[in-house]
Design an enzyme around this catalytic site. Structure first.
Site, PDB file in Angstrom:
ATOM      1  N   ASP A  89       0.808  -1.226   0.000  1.00 30.24           N
ATOM      2  CA  ASP A  89       0.000   0.000   0.000  1.00 30.24           C
ATOM      3  C   ASP A  89       0.837   1.271   0.000  1.00 30.24           C
ATOM      4  O   ASP A  89       0.283   2.379  -0.001  1.00 30.24           O
ATOM      5  CB  ASP A  89      -0.956   0.007   1.200  1.00 30.24           C
ATOM      6  N   ASP A  97      -6.259  -4.330  -5.934  1.00 24.69           N
ATOM      7  CA  ASP A  97      -5.947  -2.979  -5.449  1.00 24.69           C
ATOM      8  C   ASP A  97      -4.498  -2.583  -5.756  1.00 24.69           C
ATOM      9  O   ASP A  97      -4.169  -1.404  -5.878  1.00 24.69           O
ATOM     10  CB  ASP A  97      -6.137  -2.886  -3.926  1.00 24.69           C
TER      11      ASP A  97
END
Ligand code: GLY
Length: 434
Positions: free
Chosen positions: A159, A217
């Site tokens: 992330d 993602d």
């Protein structure tokens, strides 16, 4: 009047009528353009005004705490989750977020800088500054971005692209400095170090039971690598990004261009299994995941000009337009969720799809359909149903997002990344309609 004269008169009348109709239509069309332009300008500027107010209020409230706004505490009942999943919840009960105490429900949920969403609030401040030129927003953007500086040493997640790209990445565009560049480069090194040539992709998570989990993602983290190659002139970051995108294209997508959420790999690069983590079930199409896909492949095309990525983005976009059945366009939390009045929406999916579609619209000859879809989405998100009232909504901009329904987490609540992609999309819309 002779028959010939009558016919001629009728013809002239018809001709005049035709001219009159055409002239009236032209005036009506011109007025429509003016009033559409006018009203577009109006709702956009009202939305930006509300957003700036909310962001400043939150920035001031959390100043000096080291915390960032994430969402609002929400609760759930097992019956509700089960009715949404249309299946037995017992298999995932252990991973449910405990219900917060009743007095907490509806209050502000914050996070620290190591949360995967930490970059979105500073990023929203940057976009709001860019949209308004307001120096207070710029100072807040600098201050909250600097708070994230220790992330340059952080290696524990994929992330990093969200966390550092949305904060320092926007600082690089709007207020570049050597420190900003250094943080981006160091983070890109840490992100690229998570790439494994055997699997051909970047490892997403370090927790859980998967051998080598990669989530859709992760496409969103590639922009940071493209930026690093541009900054340094070193092609290796970009090569990692391209390989990751190719592997994702091969393994995450079904023949109808919907995507799995999680693909886990064996050490030899073969697929261990494909499943969901935040969607309705393994074979469902989790709305935000579809959004991450179309956004990620559109970015890959922007950076590489390789039409393989453009075609993928187009296929996903067309699938989204077909599969999103929400009457006001703001997607249900999963495209396969039951269509019922109580089914939660995911405004974050709507905002990021709108942002991706606006960029995609500039790359294709029939881009108008993506532009129109995005504009309709943004207009709905800017209506009182989704846009906060100034001073309300715990300081967030949008209402009605869903973080992870199967985990009982952030159900029908504001979420920081919905705000970020909403502002980005408004900026893109403004730029395209100037
Ligand atoms: N990247 C996690 C999520 O979209 O919720």
């Amino acid at each position: 009047m002779t028959a010939v004269e009558t016919r001629a008169a009728r013809h002239i009348d018809g001709f005049k009528r035709m001219k009159l109709i055409r002239a009236t239509a032209a005036i009506a069309a011109a007025l429509a353009v003016v009033s559409c332009g006018d009203s577009r300008e109006k709702w956009i500027s009202e939305a930006i005004d509300t957003a700036s107010f909310q962001l400043k209020m939150t920035a001031e409230k959390l100043e000096g705490t080291g915390e960032l706004p994430r969402s609002t505490y929400t609760g759930y009942t097992l019956e509700f989750l089960e009715s949404q999943i249309e299946g037995d919840i017992s298999g995932i009960v252990d991973s449910l977020t405990p219900n917060p105490p009743a007095e907490r429900v509806g209050t502000l949920l914050t996070c620290n800088i190591y949360d995967w969403t930490s970059g979105f609030f500073p990023g929203s401040l940057w976009y709001a500054y860019e949209l308004t030129g307001d120096e207070t927003l710029k100072q807040e953007a600098i201050s909250y971005t600097n708070l994230l500086s220790p992330l340059r040493k952080f290696k524990d997640t994929h992330d990093l692209g969200f966390m550092v790209g949305c904060s320092f990445g926007n600082a690089l565009r709007l207020s570049p400095s050597d420190t900003v560049k250094d943080v981006i480069m160091e983070t890109a090194d840490n992100l690229a170090a998570r790439f494994n040539p055997m699997t051909g992709c970047i490892r997403s998570w370090d927790f859980g039971y998967w051998n080598y989990p990669v989530i859709i993602d992760n496409m969103m983290n590639l922009d940071l690598l493209f930026t690093a190659s541009r900054l340094s002139g070193d092609p290796r970051y970009r090569q990692v990004a391209v390989r990751h995108a190719m592997t994702t294209m091969k393994n995450h997508f079904r023949p109808d261009y919907t995507s799995y959420h999680v693909v886990s790999y064996n050490d030899d690069g073969t697929v261990e299994f494909k499943e969901t983590h935040q969607g309705k079930n393994d074979e469902s199409s989790w709305s935000r995941g579809q959004g991450w896909g179309v956004y990620g492949f559109t970015s890959c095309y922007r950076e590489t000009k390789d039409t393989i990525f453009l075609n993928q983005a187009i296929h996903i976009a067309d699938m989204i337009m077909e599969r999103n059945t929400a009457p006001d366009l703001v997607p249900y939390w999963d495209f396969d969720a039951p269509v019922r009045p109580e089914t939660p929406r995911d405004a974050s999916a709507g905002a990021l799809i709108a942002s991706a579609f606006l960029e995609l619209s500039t790359f294709v000859p029939d881009g108008e359909k993506y532009f129109d879809y995005a504009e309709r989405m943004l207009k709905t998100l800017s209506s009182p149903e989704y846009l906060a009232e100034k001073g309300g909504n715990n300081g967030f901009i949008l209402k009605h997002s869903t973080g992870s329904l199967p985990h009982g987490f952030e159900i029908d609540s504001p979420i920081n990344y919905a705000d970020y992609y909403y502002l980005e999309a408004l900026k893109r819309l403004k730029d395209l309609t100037r």
